[in-house]
Write a protein that holds these residues in place. Structure first.
Motif, PDB file in Angstrom:
ATOM      1  N   PRO A 194     -11.354   7.096   5.464  1.00 37.15           N
ATOM      2  CA  PRO A 194     -11.640   5.802   4.731  1.00 37.15           C
ATOM      3  C   PRO A 194     -12.959   5.685   4.062  1.00 37.15           C
ATOM      4  O   PRO A 194     -13.026   4.909   3.384  1.00 37.15           O
ATOM      5  CB  PRO A 194     -11.799   4.619   6.064  1.00 37.15           C
ATOM      6  N   GLY A 195     -14.099   6.645   4.449  1.00 32.52           N
ATOM      7  CA  GLY A 195     -15.361   6.861   3.747  1.00 32.52           C
ATOM      8  C   GLY A 195     -15.282   7.704   2.749  1.00 32.52           C
ATOM      9  O   GLY A 195     -16.345   7.842   2.116  1.00 32.52           O
TER      10      GLY A 195
ATOM     11  N   MET B   5       0.922  -1.272  -0.048  1.00 33.02           N
ATOM     12  CA  MET B   5      -0.139   0.076  -0.047  1.00 33.02           C
ATOM     13  C   MET B   5       0.839   1.149   0.073  1.00 33.02           C
ATOM     14  O   MET B   5       1.820   1.421   0.737  1.00 33.02           O
ATOM     15  CB  MET B   5      -0.826  -0.040   1.236  1.00 33.02           C
ATOM     16  N   SER B   6       0.707   2.219  -0.938  1.00 26.83           N
ATOM     17  CA  SER B   6       1.362   3.324  -0.898  1.00 26.83           C
ATOM     18  C   SER B   6       1.192   4.414   0.271  1.00 26.83           C
ATOM     19  O   SER B   6       0.022   4.184   1.034  1.00 26.83           O
ATOM     20  CB  SER B   6       1.051   4.191  -2.326  1.00 26.83           C
TER      21      SER B   6
ATOM     22  N   GLU C 270      -2.437  16.418   6.024  1.00 23.34           N
ATOM     23  CA  GLU C 270      -1.374  15.726   5.750  1.00 23.34           C
ATOM     24  C   GLU C 270      -1.491  14.970   4.431  1.00 23.34           C
ATOM     25  O   GLU C 270      -0.333  14.694   3.966  1.00 23.34           O
ATOM     26  CB  GLU C 270      -1.380  14.449   6.879  1.00 23.34           C
ATOM     27  N   VAL C 271      -2.692  14.561   3.998  1.00 27.73           N
ATOM     28  CA  VAL C 271      -2.872  14.189   2.616  1.00 27.73           C
ATOM     29  C   VAL C 271      -2.489  14.924   1.448  1.00 27.73           C
ATOM     30  O   VAL C 271      -1.804  14.817   0.560  1.00 27.73           O
ATOM     31  CB  VAL C 271      -4.272  13.520   2.611  1.00 27.73           C
TER      32      VAL C 271
ATOM     33  N   GLU D 126      -2.300   4.711   2.531  1.00 26.29           N
ATOM     34  CA  GLU D 126      -2.104   4.434   4.246  1.00 26.29           C
ATOM     35  C   GLU D 126      -2.836   5.732   4.709  1.00 26.29           C
ATOM     36  O   GLU D 126      -3.613   5.591   5.621  1.00 26.29           O
ATOM     37  CB  GLU D 126      -0.740   4.482   4.528  1.00 26.29           C
ATOM     38  N   LEU D 127      -2.498   6.932   4.130  1.00 22.87           N
ATOM     39  CA  LEU D 127      -3.165   8.185   4.681  1.00 22.87           C
ATOM     40  C   LEU D 127      -4.714   8.120   4.874  1.00 22.87           C
ATOM     41  O   LEU D 127      -5.224   8.651   5.503  1.00 22.87           O
ATOM     42  CB  LEU D 127      -2.377   9.409   4.119  1.00 22.87           C
ATOM     43  N   ILE D 128      -4.794   7.908   3.490  1.00 21.29           N
ATOM     44  CA  ILE D 128      -6.553   7.800   3.169  1.00 21.29           C
ATOM     45  C   ILE D 128      -7.406   6.890   4.054  1.00 21.29           C
ATOM     46  O   ILE D 128      -8.297   6.936   4.780  1.00 21.29           O
ATOM     47  CB  ILE D 128      -6.709   7.775   1.560  1.00 21.29           C
TER      48      ILE D 128
END
Length: 409
Positions: A13-14, A1-2, A165-166, A6-8
């Protein structure tokens, strides 16, 4: 996983909330700054036209300045604000933007907006380049010759707003692509300068090499135009190719096809060129030689050059006619006015070197290698640069496309 995945997964997540640009910032119209107000020093200033031509995704300094007394009357942009050119003659350039990351304020002209917002500035600037933004803005562009978009319309465009952060990770990745592209562009420019230097060296021959008037070793004639041309254009099967400037690709060497054809009667009033003949522009791309690969006809904005094969290797003559020395001679003989006239008599009178054919072939071999490196869109640096740009655009649009946040009904 990139890292992005990971951040998403961790933060959203939704899905990601999409908000109107007007909900996460405000658009402030630039005012008053004109081209005559720009100087080489003073208070940092940006004219909207410079956003189109001089600035990339972000900048820390300006190319121009204005007087502090003028700046005091204008609207200021601060660190992190977006500078947006809102007018252009083509839709794609409407709303071109650059993020201001300088350590002072900057002033902006009219026909531009300052976008003051709460997001990562480079993230927003990359979004303004992206396909999602370009698709949304289309419905808001207005105007005929000059196309424009208003601040109130820009405020309606939806932008994905992932956690900061994303946003910063997306910027890091896209900055890496941009840096690689910039490095390739710089290398290509350096190679072009190197090519031009060596071309001039290779095409500058010894003093004892024979020199001849071009008209003594080639047939040079002006094209001719049947008039009115509209009466002779045809889509019928017996039509013959009608060669125009627009049929030659930018920076190209060969004429391989034409957009229009003329009737046999029109051809009889024009000038024929055969495959292998040169055509030389005496108007728009002044003095630029091209090689025809087709049997066609030229209007009076062209000169035709043929019957040189006894003396010259075709590709050597092509490079020679493009050389700095010959181009400067053309320009000097054509006059100092705004509109230059490169007629057949002038071209015939130009004195050019005539080295032995084996020397011509050696020069062609060397210049062909350089030319492929800096100009060949399929194998050289331009091909690599095009591939990098395509890769960058793919990942930019992919990184800036998010699943919308699902809301409870």
């Amino acid at each position: 996983m990139s890292r992005i995945d990971e951040l998403i997964a961790e933060h959203c997540p939704g899905g990601v909330e999409h908000q109107p640009l007007g909900a996460v910032g405000e658009f402030i119209r630039g005012n008053g700054l004109q081209k005559k107000d720009l100087f080489d020093e003073g208070f940092p200033a940006v004219h909207y036209g410079q956003i189109h031509t001089k600035y990339g995704v972000w900048t820390e300094e300006t190319f121009s300045f204005t007087l502090p007394t003028i700046a005091a009357k204008l609207r200021h942009a601060s660190y992190g604000d977006l500078l947006i050119a809102t007018t252009s003659e083509d839709d794609e350039a409407v709303a071109k933007a650059t993020a201001w990351l300088g350590n002072t304020d900057v002033v902006l002209s009219g026909d531009a907006y300052i976008y003051r917002h709460s997001l990562d500035p480079r993230y927003v600037a990359y979004f303004f380049q992206s396909e999602p933004f370009q698709e949304q803005k289309k419905r808001y562009i207005s105007g005929t010759k000059v196309r424009r978009i208003s601040g109130s319309s820009l405020a309606k465009i939806l932008i994905p707003v992932p956690p900061l952060e994303v946003q910063r990770e997306i910027v890091r990745i896209l900055d890496t692509f941009s840096k690689m592209e910039a490095e390739l562009e710089a290398e290509l420019e350096a190679r072009k300068q190197q090519y031009e230097f060596y071309a001039d060296q290779l095409l500058t021959v010894e003093r004892d090499i024979q020199r001849v008037k071009f008209g003594d070793v080639a047939t040079i004639v002006r094209g001719a135009s049947p008039r009115p041309i509209q009466a002779f254009l045809t889509n019928q099967a017996d039509g013959v190719p009608w060669i125009k400037i627009g049929d030659v690709p930018a920076g190209g060497k060969y004429i391989t096809t034409t957009a229009q054809c003329v009737t046999p009667a029109g051809a009889a009033k024009s000038r024929r060129v055969k495959p292998g003949d040169f055509v030389l522009s005496n108007s728009m791309s002044f003095g630029r030689p091209y090689v025809s690969k087709i049997d066609g006809y030229i209007h009076d904005g062209w000169l035709a050059i043929s019957n040189f094969e006894q003396y010259y290797v075709r590709d050597y003559l092509y490079y020679l006619l493009r050389s700095k020395a010959i181009q400067e001679d053309f320009a000097r003989k054509a006059g100092a006015g705004t509109v230059k006239n490169l007629n057949a008599d002038i071209v015939r009178s130009v004195v050019i070197p005539l080295p032995p054919k084996e020397d011509q072939e050696r020069v062609v071999d060397l210049l062909d290698r350089f030319d492929a490196l800096v100009n060949d869109i399929s194998t050289g640096l331009p091909a690599e640069l095009a591939a990098r740009r395509q890769q960058y655009e793919y990942y930019r649009d992919k990184l800036l496309t998010f699943k919308p946040l699902e809301t409870a009904s």
